[in-house]
Design a protein around this motif. Sequence first.
Motif, PDB file in Angstrom:
ATOM      1  N   VAL A 307       0.839  -1.199   0.000  1.00 28.69           N
ATOM      2  CA  VAL A 307       0.000   0.000   0.000  1.00 28.69           C
ATOM      3  C   VAL A 307       0.872   1.245   0.000  1.00 28.69           C
ATOM      4  O   VAL A 307       0.598   2.212  -0.723  1.00 28.69           O
ATOM      5  CB  VAL A 307      -0.954  -0.005   1.205  1.00 28.69           C
ATOM      6  CG1 VAL A 307      -1.808   1.266   1.232  1.00 28.69           C
ATOM      7  CG2 VAL A 307      -1.848  -1.237   1.174  1.00 28.69           C
ATOM      8  N   ARG A 308       1.952   1.236   0.796  1.00 30.92           N
ATOM      9  CA  ARG A 308       2.849   2.391   0.831  1.00 30.92           C
ATOM     10  C   ARG A 308       3.463   2.652  -0.542  1.00 30.92           C
ATOM     11  O   ARG A 308       3.565   3.799  -0.993  1.00 30.92           O
ATOM     12  CB  ARG A 308       3.950   2.175   1.874  1.00 30.92           C
ATOM     13  CG  ARG A 308       3.489   2.299   3.315  1.00 30.92           C
ATOM     14  CD  ARG A 308       4.666   2.516   4.244  1.00 30.92           C
ATOM     15  NE  ARG A 308       5.631   1.425   4.170  1.00 30.92           N
ATOM     16  CZ  ARG A 308       5.582   0.339   4.943  1.00 30.92           C
ATOM     17  NH1 ARG A 308       4.598   0.189   5.827  1.00 30.92           N
ATOM     18  NH2 ARG A 308       6.494  -0.600   4.846  1.00 30.92           N
ATOM     19  N   GLU A 309       3.891   1.586  -1.204  1.00 31.35           N
ATOM     20  CA  GLU A 309       4.493   1.757  -2.525  1.00 31.35           C
ATOM     21  C   GLU A 309       3.476   2.300  -3.522  1.00 31.35           C
ATOM     22  O   GLU A 309       3.812   3.131  -4.373  1.00 31.35           O
ATOM     23  CB  GLU A 309       5.051   0.417  -3.012  1.00 31.35           C
ATOM     24  CG  GLU A 309       6.303  -0.031  -2.272  1.00 31.35           C
ATOM     25  CD  GLU A 309       6.784  -1.392  -2.730  1.00 31.35           C
ATOM     26  OE1 GLU A 309       6.080  -2.042  -3.526  1.00 31.35           O
ATOM     27  OE2 GLU A 309       7.878  -1.809  -2.295  1.00 31.35           O
ATOM     28  N   GLU A 310       2.227   1.851  -3.420  1.00 29.65           N
ATOM     29  CA  GLU A 310       1.197   2.346  -4.329  1.00 29.65           C
ATOM     30  C   GLU A 310       0.893   3.807  -4.055  1.00 29.65           C
ATOM     31  O   GLU A 310       0.661   4.591  -4.986  1.00 29.65           O
ATOM     32  CB  GLU A 310      -0.071   1.506  -4.196  1.00 29.65           C
ATOM     33  CG  GLU A 310      -1.134   1.834  -5.224  1.00 29.65           C
ATOM     34  CD  GLU A 310      -0.708   1.510  -6.641  1.00 29.65           C
ATOM     35  OE1 GLU A 310      -1.260   2.140  -7.563  1.00 29.65           O
ATOM     36  OE2 GLU A 310       0.175   0.637  -6.826  1.00 29.65           O
ATOM     37  N   VAL A 311       0.890   4.193  -2.781  1.00 29.21           N
ATOM     38  CA  VAL A 311       0.702   5.604  -2.433  1.00 29.21           C
ATOM     39  C   VAL A 311       1.804   6.448  -3.057  1.00 29.21           C
ATOM     40  O   VAL A 311       1.543   7.526  -3.618  1.00 29.21           O
ATOM     41  CB  VAL A 311       0.665   5.793  -0.902  1.00 29.21           C
ATOM     42  CG1 VAL A 311       0.780   7.278  -0.539  1.00 29.21           C
ATOM     43  CG2 VAL A 311      -0.622   5.225  -0.317  1.00 29.21           C
ATOM     44  N   GLU A 312       3.044   5.976  -2.982  1.00 27.31           N
ATOM     45  CA  GLU A 312       4.163   6.697  -3.590  1.00 27.31           C
ATOM     46  C   GLU A 312       3.977   6.807  -5.096  1.00 27.31           C
ATOM     47  O   GLU A 312       4.260   7.852  -5.698  1.00 27.31           O
ATOM     48  CB  GLU A 312       5.484   5.996  -3.265  1.00 27.31           C
ATOM     49  CG  GLU A 312       5.923   6.092  -1.808  1.00 27.31           C
ATOM     50  CD  GLU A 312       6.366   7.492  -1.415  1.00 27.31           C
ATOM     51  OE1 GLU A 312       6.533   8.348  -2.315  1.00 27.31           O
ATOM     52  OE2 GLU A 312       6.522   7.743  -0.210  1.00 27.31           O
ATOM     53  N   ASP A 313       3.492   5.734  -5.719  1.00 28.69           N
ATOM     54  CA  ASP A 313       3.240   5.770  -7.160  1.00 28.69           C
ATOM     55  C   ASP A 313       2.154   6.792  -7.494  1.00 28.69           C
ATOM     56  O   ASP A 313       2.248   7.518  -8.491  1.00 28.69           O
ATOM     57  CB  ASP A 313       2.819   4.388  -7.665  1.00 28.69           C
ATOM     58  CG  ASP A 313       3.973   3.413  -7.728  1.00 28.69           C
ATOM     59  OD1 ASP A 313       5.140   3.870  -7.657  1.00 28.69           O
ATOM     60  OD2 ASP A 313       3.734   2.192  -7.830  1.00 28.69           O
ATOM     61  N   MET A 314       1.126   6.852  -6.661  1.00 29.74           N
ATOM     62  CA  MET A 314       0.035   7.802  -6.899  1.00 29.74           C
ATOM     63  C   MET A 314       0.528   9.242  -6.743  1.00 29.74           C
ATOM     64  O   MET A 314       0.136  10.134  -7.506  1.00 29.74           O
ATOM     65  CB  MET A 314      -1.116   7.521  -5.934  1.00 29.74           C
ATOM     66  CG  MET A 314      -1.818   6.191  -6.209  1.00 29.74           C
ATOM     67  SD  MET A 314      -2.973   5.700  -4.898  1.00 29.74           S
ATOM     68  CE  MET A 314      -4.286   6.904  -5.140  1.00 29.74           C
ATOM     69  N   LEU A 315       1.403   9.465  -5.761  1.00 31.20           N
ATOM     70  CA  LEU A 315       1.997  10.793  -5.601  1.00 31.20           C
ATOM     71  C   LEU A 315       2.845  11.154  -6.811  1.00 31.20           C
ATOM     72  O   LEU A 315       2.860  12.301  -7.269  1.00 31.20           O
ATOM     73  CB  LEU A 315       2.858  10.842  -4.331  1.00 31.20           C
ATOM     74  CG  LEU A 315       2.158  11.162  -3.017  1.00 31.20           C
ATOM     75  CD1 LEU A 315       3.180  11.209  -1.887  1.00 31.20           C
ATOM     76  CD2 LEU A 315       1.430  12.496  -3.094  1.00 31.20           C
ATOM     77  N   HIS A 316       3.572  10.159  -7.330  1.00 32.77           N
ATOM     78  CA  HIS A 316       4.408  10.369  -8.510  1.00 32.77           C
ATOM     79  C   HIS A 316       3.534  10.735  -9.713  1.00 32.77           C
ATOM     80  O   HIS A 316       3.865  11.659 -10.483  1.00 32.77           O
ATOM     81  CB  HIS A 316       5.213   9.100  -8.797  1.00 32.77           C
ATOM     82  CG  HIS A 316       6.173   9.232  -9.935  1.00 32.77           C
ATOM     83  ND1 HIS A 316       7.304  10.011  -9.867  1.00 32.77           N
ATOM     84  CD2 HIS A 316       6.163   8.690 -11.183  1.00 32.77           C
ATOM     85  CE1 HIS A 316       7.959   9.945 -11.013  1.00 32.77           C
ATOM     86  NE2 HIS A 316       7.285   9.149 -11.843  1.00 32.77           N
ATOM     87  N   GLU A 317       2.421  10.037  -9.888  1.00 32.77           N
ATOM     88  CA  GLU A 317       1.500  10.344 -10.986  1.00 32.77           C
ATOM     89  C   GLU A 317       0.937  11.758 -10.838  1.00 32.77           C
ATOM     90  O   GLU A 317       0.856  12.514 -11.809  1.00 32.77           O
ATOM     91  CB  GLU A 317       0.353   9.329 -10.987  1.00 32.77           C
ATOM     92  CG  GLU A 317       0.768   7.910 -11.340  1.00 32.77           C
ATOM     93  CD  GLU A 317      -0.351   6.920 -11.077  1.00 32.77           C
ATOM     94  OE1 GLU A 317      -1.491   7.357 -10.827  1.00 32.77           O
ATOM     95  OE2 GLU A 317      -0.091   5.701 -11.122  1.00 32.77           O
ATOM     96  N   LEU A 318       0.549  12.109  -9.609  1.00 36.88           N
ATOM     97  CA  LEU A 318       0.001  13.438  -9.356  1.00 36.88           C
ATOM     98  C   LEU A 318       1.045  14.515  -9.644  1.00 36.88           C
ATOM     99  O   LEU A 318       0.742  15.557 -10.236  1.00 36.88           O
ATOM    100  CB  LEU A 318      -0.469  13.541  -7.900  1.00 36.88           C
ATOM    101  CG  LEU A 318      -0.949  14.923  -7.442  1.00 36.88           C
ATOM    102  CD1 LEU A 318      -2.163  15.375  -8.246  1.00 36.88           C
ATOM    103  CD2 LEU A 318      -1.266  14.919  -5.951  1.00 36.88           C
TER     104      LEU A 318
END
Length: 489
Positions: A307-318
Amino acid sequence: MKVTVEKLPTSEAVLEVDLTWEEVEKASDKAYRKLVQQVDIQGFRRGKAPRSLLERKLGKEYIYQEGLDDLISEAYREAIQEHHLTPLAQPELDAPMFEMGQPYHFRLKVPILTPVELGDYRSLHFEDEEVMVTAEEVERELEALRNQQASWQKVERPAQIGDRVTVDLKLTVEGRTISDYKDNPFELTAERPGLFAGMDEQIVGMQAGESKSFTLTIPSDYGNEELAGKEAHYELTLHQVEEKVLPELDDAFAARVGQYETLEDLRKVISDAIQDRKERQKRQELRDKVLEAVVAQSKIVLHPVLVREEVEDMLHELSHMLERQRMSLDQYLLLMRKSREEYMKELEPDAERRVKQQLVLDEVARQEGIEVTPEEIESVFRMYAQAGQPLQRSEGQIRALMITLRREKALSRLVELATRPVEEGQQEGEVHGEQAQSEEAPGEAAASSAEATPGPEPEAGQSGEAAPSAPATIVVEDQEAPADSGGQQ
């Protein structure tokens, strides 16, 4: 070497390793042979110095510890392979100091990927309902297109809703000037939200050259808390009133907006565009429902690191999206009045949902034998190149494309299975019961195909089912035009 592996319900594995002193001795011999090739000992060529001199230079414990470190790495690698574990992060090592001549025990704890247990996804059934376009929908969009082609004509009469007025407008709250506009044009509307709510009704009935002062209360739900619920004083002078002149709906209008021969040709194009839009929306909603139902009936155990890694990916996309709008992530967070940690916490539920979808699609692809061919990967590279956005042909990019396309194909397969005709002999009640259960699955609706099959940013939204967009000159979203910059921010 004795290795025992325990898989915990927390999506972690614990490795308990016992070594005899003889195994530690042999490992220290290997460490000596490696180190002696790397260390200069006076009077000896590299690799020729006896162990006693190397121990004197480096320390006896250092050589033993080097051998022990190699044994720990070896035990970890073998256990991962033998027990088919997929580690998600570096292991946590619990390794006490060793004692000469004594057996040694150490412990490793590592977060692992727990395989998804799918439910009976082949029993799900959803009706693929037919999409219909009504005459009212066509006329509504035709009217919107007509309004786009409207002109404005100056009139000498009192202003009314639907007119465009040009005014000087000064708005003050508690003596502080909030807005001060000169010759500002905007359309009068019956419902205006926000700061200028209620203003239009005060202008209705005024004629060019008239001035007026009035006081209104700013809505209590207005976004600026400093102004919400307070009295606003208006000073307004009306300079001009214009009425909207709509073009006739005839063949000439059709020719002007799209070079169509007749008005009926234009109606047909609009109808086809609405049909296409509805088909795409229905297809996406169906995919969302099917995926959500499959996720709901699956047993999924997530380690927090995913979940943490996916959150980081979502921040990267944003961050990438904001860059295209010339804004940094820090500026965005400042505007949202949130710290990075607070915003990441808010993203966690959506990140968890996305990870579950990804893992389910990966398992469906495995069970259905779905693979991606080199030709399919090549077609994606070719498509981006033709669009003027060539992708870098790196191993990471190719792997990301393969994962994205494999998940997309898995989702398409699920939709195919869920919408196939009910087989003879299958109880109709069972089908409807399964459908009802799937539609009542908890949680938000499943993400779009781009979210469900995330990959590197260039691939976001790739879909083998995507349909071309409707002509922008024809399909017009229903909307009421707000006032211009006359303070509608």
